[in-house]
Design an enzyme around this catalytic site. Sequence first.
Site, PDB file in Angstrom:
ATOM      1  CB  SER A 118      -0.954  -0.054   1.193  1.00  0.00           C
ATOM      2  OG  SER A 118      -1.895   0.989   1.111  1.00  0.00           O
ATOM      3  CG  ASP A 131      -6.403  -2.433  -4.517  1.00  0.00           C
ATOM      4  OD1 ASP A 131      -7.077  -1.437  -4.200  1.00  0.00           O
ATOM      5  OD2 ASP A 131      -5.232  -2.611  -4.137  1.00  0.00           O
ATOM      6  CG  HIS A 137      -5.730  -1.286  -0.787  1.00  0.00           C
ATOM      7  ND1 HIS A 137      -4.771  -1.162  -1.761  1.00  0.00           N
ATOM      8  CD2 HIS A 137      -5.222  -0.686   0.319  1.00  0.00           C
ATOM      9  CE1 HIS A 137      -3.724  -0.505  -1.261  1.00  0.00           C
ATOM     10  NE2 HIS A 137      -3.984  -0.206  -0.010  1.00  0.00           N
TER      11      HIS A 137
END
Lengths: 371, 371
Positions: free
Chosen positions: B149, B317, B350
């Site tokens: 991330s 995501d 995500h």
Amino acid sequence: MGEFVPPATRFVDLPAGFAMKLGGELHGARIAYETFGEVNPARDNVVLILTGLSPSAHVAAHPDDPTPGWWDAMVGPGKPIDTNRWHVVCVNSLGSCMGSTGPPSSDPATGGPYRLGFPDLAVEDIADAAAWTVRALGFERLACVVGASMGGMSALALLARHPDLTRNHINISAAVHSLPFAIAVRSLQREAIRSDPRWDQGRYDEENYPDEGMRTARKLGMMTYRSAEEWEVRFGRSRVRSEPPTGSARFGLEFEVELYLHRHAHRFVRRFDPNSYLYLSRCVDWFDLGESCGGTEEEAFASMRLEKALVIGVQTDLLFPLRQQGRIADGLSAGGADVGFLALESQQGHDAFLVDTARFGPPVSKFLSEL
Amino acid sequence: MGEFVPPATRFVDLPAGFAMKLGGELHGARIAYETFGEVNPARDNVVLILTGLSPSAHVAAHPDDPTPGWWDAMVGPGKPIDTNRWHVVCVNSLGSCMGSTGPPSSDPATGGPYRLGFPDLAVEDIADAAAWTVRALGFERLACVVGASMGGMSALALLARHPDLTRNHINISAAVHSLPFAIAVRSLQREAIRSDPRWDQGRYDEENYPDEGMRTARKLGMMTYRSAEEWEVRFGRSRVRSEPPTGSARFGLEFEVELYLHRHAHRFVRRFDPNSYLYLSRCVDWFDLGESCGGTEEEAFASMRLEKALVIGVQTDLLFPLRQQGRIADGLSAGGADVGFLALESQQGHDAFLVDTARFGPPVSKFLSEL
């Protein structure tokens, strides 16, 4: 305050004691509508349009109101919903604030606005009120009911509860019920409004108005009405200003996409009643076609008496994803209708029907012209 | 107030006058870190982990802090990042509130907390501070940098700015820059915090704290960290209570998904400093690998001197869509690294790397074991 009625609006009174699905009844309530095109002698050319959460009945430019309607590219003489052939009736949803009775309307029991005293609103109430309206106008059998987004839910409720009212149906970017992602989005939108101190349990007025809550709610909506793909092409990483802002402003509007959301939200904030928004938002969460008829979804579809239907969805729809339109098409088909299903490649997500009319126009036009 | 330091945290001082990319410098600043496993005699078994926006350096259970870390399933003896072989260093990001210097830390110039007096924060500063930290610990050449991330962005910045620091790299669910949808989400999160009157231009305290703004921001985050598909399976349309709430509560928590968001947000609100959140959120918008080096993205990738890299993305995501991980893999490959790219079918969006460790573990384990 809180009501926004376009100039060409006309009204039908609902019957006294109009019963709401979840309890309570309305007295002195009315439904706002506009009509376009002429009724033919056989009275069999009526197309009813049911709207999404926020539009008024002003679906297109009208002789009494030449301002563009919310679906101007689709409705009018020579347009896909061709008012040279069809008599179009567009109804403002019960519970809204564009002329139909809703939370900002006067409650005859108190003389003041309903606010949160408005009874719980269900999509079925919107459908029943629309059915009442067209019948009050003298139409017992419609050529087609067209519904997009929440209007597609209202249309399904109408088909299940009033199976003889229409022969054909166009259902766009809708669903038989809301899935948790869409519920979560709307829950957050409502929370933004409710946590604005100026919402004040629904008792705001023009001076003390939940602008911030409404703005956040609208921005959140915009994020799910369009698509990441569209924004990537449209905005990329363009900035409003070349120098990054400093101080507290460093967290504010800097990228084009932020300004775009801000402008859209700014236009909306004072043009839609916050309490109406809450009621309509929640009723979309609640709707479930199976529950609606006290049975199963299959029974609901089987109860409909449609001849033909066209179901359209969009591959980039975040709010009502494409598999939900597939489910409607399958259900209508199993229910006995002759169903066409279109999955469009629009980049504009849930709102594509409003803007990508180059893709939506031809199939709608073809479907209607073949009736 | 506003700092949350796990018990096993250790610290490295940044040099006096640590220069920030966008201007300003820090004095008396420090970086919090934890280490796991032993350094081997050749000192060539060091793995640096850079975190997403909110985690601390407590990536796994530690002898001095046996509570589970945020990536416990991935880091530890016999785990995919095997501390029997690797000496793992996890660094808390500069600007955060888990021990590293950030907006809630004391500003030596005033003696009070920085709050909005903290200089503009860039992902490059986080990378530079992490590079300083591992060098201060005596490591000039790492075996691998792992970033997920925002940590994947920090890792790219580190690779471009400190090309000799690491030989290998694992990049998970990250991007070379943020796209407008992700910027819009974070913009709304910041707006929720900033429009909470108790944020008070960053001057909140424990008694007057922007709980509502933080709660809304976290809920918004959760909506983009997971996926609609996961929630459909997990929650469907299950309700918290069988009877719909009435009155104002009719707009509140009714569906399971609403309660889920509420509980997650409730846990987060008082465990992360709001000003830190704003700074970190904005730096993710700002980051652009090309700009980062004052050149193009291609030049940035070409400047890296990696041997091997593994890039992983997830098909669901919403925040950093899969095409962005493909772009990283292509870039690293064009830059000369031997790159493996994996598109995982996780349903958790995500955040899959945090929860779908059954899918993430094996490829990470294999990559590291083959170094």
